[in-house]
Write an enzyme that holds these catalytic residues in place. Structure first.
Site, PDB file in Angstrom:
ATOM      1  N   HIS A  19       0.845  -1.205   0.000  1.00  0.00           N
ATOM      2  CA  HIS A  19       0.000   0.000   0.000  1.00  0.00           C
ATOM      3  C   HIS A  19       0.880   1.256   0.000  1.00  0.00           C
ATOM      4  O   HIS A  19       0.623   2.205  -0.743  1.00  0.00           O
ATOM      5  CB  HIS A  19      -0.892   0.027   1.254  1.00  0.00           C
ATOM      6  CG  HIS A  19      -1.964  -1.034   1.279  1.00  0.00           C
ATOM      7  ND1 HIS A  19      -2.163  -1.871   2.342  1.00  0.00           N
ATOM      8  CD2 HIS A  19      -2.888  -1.391   0.361  1.00  0.00           C
ATOM      9  CE1 HIS A  19      -3.172  -2.693   2.097  1.00  0.00           C
ATOM     10  NE2 HIS A  19      -3.630  -2.427   0.883  1.00  0.00           N
ATOM     11  N   LYS A  43     -17.894  -6.421   7.594  1.00  0.00           N
ATOM     12  CA  LYS A  43     -16.643  -7.166   7.776  1.00  0.00           C
ATOM     13  C   LYS A  43     -16.295  -7.271   9.258  1.00  0.00           C
ATOM     14  O   LYS A  43     -16.736  -6.473  10.068  1.00  0.00           O
ATOM     15  CB  LYS A  43     -15.514  -6.459   7.025  1.00  0.00           C
ATOM     16  CG  LYS A  43     -15.402  -6.893   5.580  1.00  0.00           C
ATOM     17  CD  LYS A  43     -14.034  -6.536   5.041  1.00  0.00           C
ATOM     18  CE  LYS A  43     -13.825  -7.047   3.637  1.00  0.00           C
ATOM     19  NZ  LYS A  43     -12.528  -6.637   3.092  1.00  0.00           N
ATOM     20  N   ARG A  94      -1.638  -6.181  -8.701  1.00  0.00           N
ATOM     21  CA  ARG A  94      -0.390  -6.903  -8.437  1.00  0.00           C
ATOM     22  C   ARG A  94      -0.135  -7.980  -9.484  1.00  0.00           C
ATOM     23  O   ARG A  94       0.966  -8.200  -9.924  1.00  0.00           O
ATOM     24  CB  ARG A  94      -0.453  -7.560  -7.049  1.00  0.00           C
ATOM     25  CG  ARG A  94      -0.482  -6.575  -5.915  1.00  0.00           C
ATOM     26  CD  ARG A  94      -1.005  -7.203  -4.659  1.00  0.00           C
ATOM     27  NE  ARG A  94      -2.387  -7.641  -4.840  1.00  0.00           N
ATOM     28  CZ  ARG A  94      -3.189  -8.028  -3.867  1.00  0.00           C
ATOM     29  NH1 ARG A  94      -2.747  -8.053  -2.634  1.00  0.00           N
ATOM     30  NH2 ARG A  94      -4.432  -8.397  -4.110  1.00  0.00           N
ATOM     31  N   SER A 132      -3.047  -7.775   2.544  1.00  0.00           N
ATOM     32  CA  SER A 132      -3.396  -7.655   3.973  1.00  0.00           C
ATOM     33  C   SER A 132      -3.874  -8.995   4.508  1.00  0.00           C
ATOM     34  O   SER A 132      -3.567  -9.371   5.639  1.00  0.00           O
ATOM     35  CB  SER A 132      -4.507  -6.615   4.153  1.00  0.00           C
ATOM     36  OG  SER A 132      -4.070  -5.347   3.753  1.00  0.00           O
TER      37      SER A 132
END
Ligand code: PNS
Length: 190
Positions: A19, A43, A94, A132
């Site tokens: 990040h 979440k 990514r 993460s």
């Protein structure tokens, strides 16, 4: 001269070196970049939104990015971007595996708000496997996350894990079999 403001939305639970790499890249091409943490009541995060905000602010301050700020939002990302008068949404890609989800989201956001552009940037190759979710998993299973997140984040994650292990050892950490397993194997080694 037109100034370009972008938002970089995400969960950042926790923020990683990947990040930070993307924030640095974004800070170079946008006049202003707002790192926007989604407040998602559905979440079950490792860190509260307030903790994530503090970590990101500390990371940004120590890196010296003076055109980057941190904020939180709920609801649609495009509505939030418009409220801020931002013209772009920054997202990181990514690997090919990210592409499908990111493309879908970018096209939906374009449908909802055609004036907003999604800008994809790639983090450094050394962070291409980093997420993460994996940081949380490695930490929960006792692995080192030292090169994956800034030191201040690693410290906070370790504190969280210590609290979780204490609860697991007391049998009060319901539903966390992985913690239970780890604490048993630690006892065996000791
Ligand atoms: O870091 P993440 O979890 O990959 O970030 C995903 C995020 C926060 C960018 C995405 O879930 C989002 O934009 N949520 C806000 C709600 C919204 O706008 N949904 C429609 C997206 S097409």
């Amino acid at each position: 001269m037109k100034r370009i403001k972008a938002i970089y939305p995400g969960s950042f639970d926790p923020p990683t070196n990947g990040h930070l790499d993307l924030i640095e890249r974004g800070s170079k091409i946008f006049d202003e970049l707002v790192v926007a943490i989604l407040r998602n009541p559905e979440k079950d995060p490792l860190f509260s939104v307030a903790d994530r905000r503090k970590m990101l602010e500390a990371m940004i301050m120590s890196a010296g990015f003076d055109n980057v700020s941190v904020d939180t939002f709920d609801g649609l990302t495009v509505d939030y971007a418009l409220r801020l008068d931002a013209q772009a949404i920054l997202r990181g890609i990514r690997a090919i595996s990210d592409y499908e989800y990111e493309l879908q989201m970018a096209l939906m956001n374009r449908k909802l708000q055609p004036a907003l552009e999604t800008v994809f940037m790639m983090p450094a190759e050394k962070y291409s496997y980093l997420s993460s979710r994996l940081v949380r998993e490695v930490a929960q299973l006792g692995g080192s996350i030292d090169c994956l997140v800034p030191e201040l984040v690693a410290q906070k994650v370790r504190e969280k894990m210590d609290v979780a292990h204490k609860f697991a050892n007391r049998g009060e950490f319901a539903g966390q079999a992985s913690f239970e397993g780890k604490s048993k194997s630690r006892k065996k080694k000791a």
